[in-house]
Design an enzyme around this catalytic site. Structure first.
Site, PDB file in Angstrom:
ATOM      1  N   TRP A  73      -8.167   4.349   0.614  1.00  0.00           N
ATOM      2  CA  TRP A  73      -9.088   3.794  -0.385  1.00  0.00           C
ATOM      3  C   TRP A  73     -10.540   3.912   0.053  1.00  0.00           C
ATOM      4  CZ3 TRP A  73      -7.450   3.843  -5.014  1.00  0.00           C
ATOM      5  CH2 TRP A  73      -6.093   3.651  -5.283  1.00  0.00           C
ATOM      6  N   LYS A 106      -3.829  -7.989  -7.348  1.00  0.00           N
ATOM      7  CA  LYS A 106      -3.023  -8.269  -6.155  1.00  0.00           C
ATOM      8  C   LYS A 106      -2.949  -9.764  -5.891  1.00  0.00           C
ATOM      9  CE  LYS A 106      -4.677  -3.854  -4.752  1.00  0.00           C
ATOM     10  NZ  LYS A 106      -3.485  -3.046  -4.915  1.00  0.00           N
ATOM     11  N   ASP A 118     -14.988  -3.496  -0.227  1.00  0.00           N
ATOM     12  CA  ASP A 118     -13.859  -3.425  -1.142  1.00  0.00           C
ATOM     13  C   ASP A 118     -12.824  -4.384  -0.561  1.00  0.00           C
ATOM     14  OD1 ASP A 118     -11.553  -2.920  -2.532  1.00  0.00           O
ATOM     15  OD2 ASP A 118     -11.524  -0.757  -2.159  1.00  0.00           O
TER      16      ASP A 118
HETATM   17  N1  PMP Z   1      -9.165  -0.375  -3.201  1.00  0.00           N
HETATM   18  C1  PMP Z   1      -8.055  -0.859  -2.615  1.00  0.00           C
HETATM   19  C2  PMP Z   1      -8.137  -1.397  -1.221  1.00  0.00           C
HETATM   20  C3  PMP Z   1      -6.840  -0.841  -3.307  1.00  0.00           C
HETATM   21  O1  PMP Z   1      -5.729  -1.308  -2.727  1.00  0.00           O
HETATM   22  C4  PMP Z   1      -6.804  -0.337  -4.631  1.00  0.00           C
HETATM   23  C5  PMP Z   1      -5.553  -0.347  -5.476  1.00  0.00           C
HETATM   24  N2  PMP Z   1      -4.372  -0.273  -4.837  1.00  0.00           N
HETATM   25  C6  PMP Z   1      -7.977   0.176  -5.183  1.00  0.00           C
HETATM   26  C7  PMP Z   1      -9.148   0.115  -4.438  1.00  0.00           C
HETATM   27  C8  PMP Z   1      -8.011   0.724  -6.567  1.00  0.00           C
HETATM   28  O2  PMP Z   1      -7.978  -0.329  -7.442  1.00  0.00           O
HETATM   29  P1  PMP Z   1      -7.982  -0.228  -9.018  1.00  0.00           P
HETATM   30  O3  PMP Z   1      -6.630   0.273  -9.422  1.00  0.00           O
HETATM   31  O4  PMP Z   1      -8.276  -1.625  -9.449  1.00  0.00           O
HETATM   32  O5  PMP Z   1      -9.072   0.720  -9.410  1.00  0.00           O
END
Ligand code: PMP
Length: 361
Positions: free
Chosen positions: A101, A195, A171
């Site tokens: 991510w 989450k 993030d």
């Molecule tokens: N950052 C992290 C640490 C994640 O775990 C995730 C989703 N698993 C995301 C970003 C992406 O999130 P979203 O689907 O809300 O765009």
């Protein structure tokens, strides 16, 4: 059979919250209308919005110098909005690469015209089984330093924040309100809600108000991508996700009954320790992450071969332990044990894995 949902997100929500939603779904707050039907311009919603924001700030111990936005577009849209809004003085942003991510955040920041996204530390060489060593001082001048506090796929997390004078951006999607940090150390935190907070469709941005009035803030951003424009309209520049905000409110109330972030983080430590201790003592299962940097939320583990991984997943599914398949990029298994996963869920999972091991020696 009791079902335990170990999905990485959308994920398990607190049962008492779901029961309350069910109970009041047809009649929100004696209005005679469902929460699914009420206007975002109604007093009912504006009160709910103000209450949700106040509860969140209180749980995070944040004062008047912080604002909260309730947005859509997921954490992924924040990969773009963060540099667009705040990489505006030096036009350079520093990123710590701690996994999948982070890489996505870096790629998207690099696409913002005029912004340079530099990787200042990475743990790629170790296969992201640890949090990168952060350089004591950043050589260059940056608008912010971006970290991913919890790496959902690789199962690592920051236990200590980097010491830096550069504004810190995180993030926090996968350990938001699940792990205790000094939130005042951050200039901006963003998190997809699906989450630890609410169903999918809501993204939280917590930021210093000062960023909204910064003289370098661009004047001509598209309104839906502009933190200042969104904050000026209490996140309701267009129709906000009313139901998700309502659910977030209930989850925050539930979190208060758990002793706030400190209380739930303590329980999360206990849950994670139980699972990691088992994995470390197992001859079949292995967690590859450096112990001091293990996530409280996402616990990846492997057997020696893919066929056995698949067998475990199949047997676990049949026994009611769902969504244990690891992310496709790393394989193996992963148990996501967010705030709403009860201690007994982890206890039963460990017992199941122990039995599986005993039967397959
Ligand atoms: N950052 C992290 C640490 C994640 O775990 C995730 C989703 N698993 C995301 C970003 C992406 O999130 P979203 O689907 O809300 O765009």
């Amino acid at each position: 059979m009791t079902i335990y949902n170990f999905a990485a997100g959308p994920a398990v929500l607190p049962k008492p919250v779901l029961e309350q939603v069910q109970k009041e779904l047809l009649d929100y707050d004696h209005s005679g209308m469902s929460i699914l039907e009420i206007s975002h311009r109604s007093q009912l919603f504006t009160d709910l919005y103000a209450d949700t924001k106040a509860r969140l700030k209180q749980l995070m111990n944040l004062g008047d110098d912080y604002d909260v936005l309730f947005l859509q577009g997921g954490a992924t849209l924040q990969f773009t909005m963060v540099p667009l809004n705040i990489a505006t003085k030096h036009h350079r942003a520093a990123y710590i690469d701690s996994g999948h991510w982070s890489v996505r955040a870096i790629e998207e920041a690099g696409k913002v015209p005029g912004v340079q996204a530099d990787i200042v530390a990475t743990s790629k060489a170790s296969g992201y089984t640890e949090i990168p060593q952060f350089p004591d001082v950043l050589k260059d001048t940056y608008d912010y330093l971006h970290i991913t506090t919890n790496n959902t796929i690789e199962g690592t997390a920051y236990q200590q924040l980097p010491q830096t004078t550069t504004p810190l951006v995180a993030d926090m999607s996968s350990n938001f309100l699940g792990q205790q940090y000094d939130f005042t150390k951050f200039d901006l935190i963003y998190a997809g809600a699906q989450k630890n907070l609410a169903p999918a469709g809501l993204t939280i941005v917590v930021l210093k108000k000062q960023l909204l009035t910064d003289p370098n803030h661009p004047k001509n951003l598209p309104a839906m991508l502009d933190y200042t424009a969104l904050a000026n309209k209490d996140s309701a520049l267009n129709t906000p996700p009313v139901f998700q905000i309502y659910m977030a409110n209930l989850v925050l109330q539930w979190l208060e009954t758990q002793g706030g972030v400190a209380g739930i983080a303590q329980l999360n430590q206990k849950k994670a320790a139980l699972l990691y201790n088992f994995l470390d003592s197992s001859k079949l299962f292995n967690n590859p992450v450096k112990p001091a940097q293990r996530s409280l939320m996402n616990v990846p583990f492997l057997t020696p071969d893919k066929a056995t991984d698949a067998k475990v997943i199949q047997a676990a599914t049949a026994a009611g332990f769902l969504n244990l398949k690891g992310h496709r990029s790393v394989g193996g298994l992963r148990a996501s044990i967010y705030n709403a996963m009860p201690f007994t869920g982890v206890e039963k999972l460990v017992n199941f894995l122990m039995d599986f091991e005993a039967q397959h020696q």
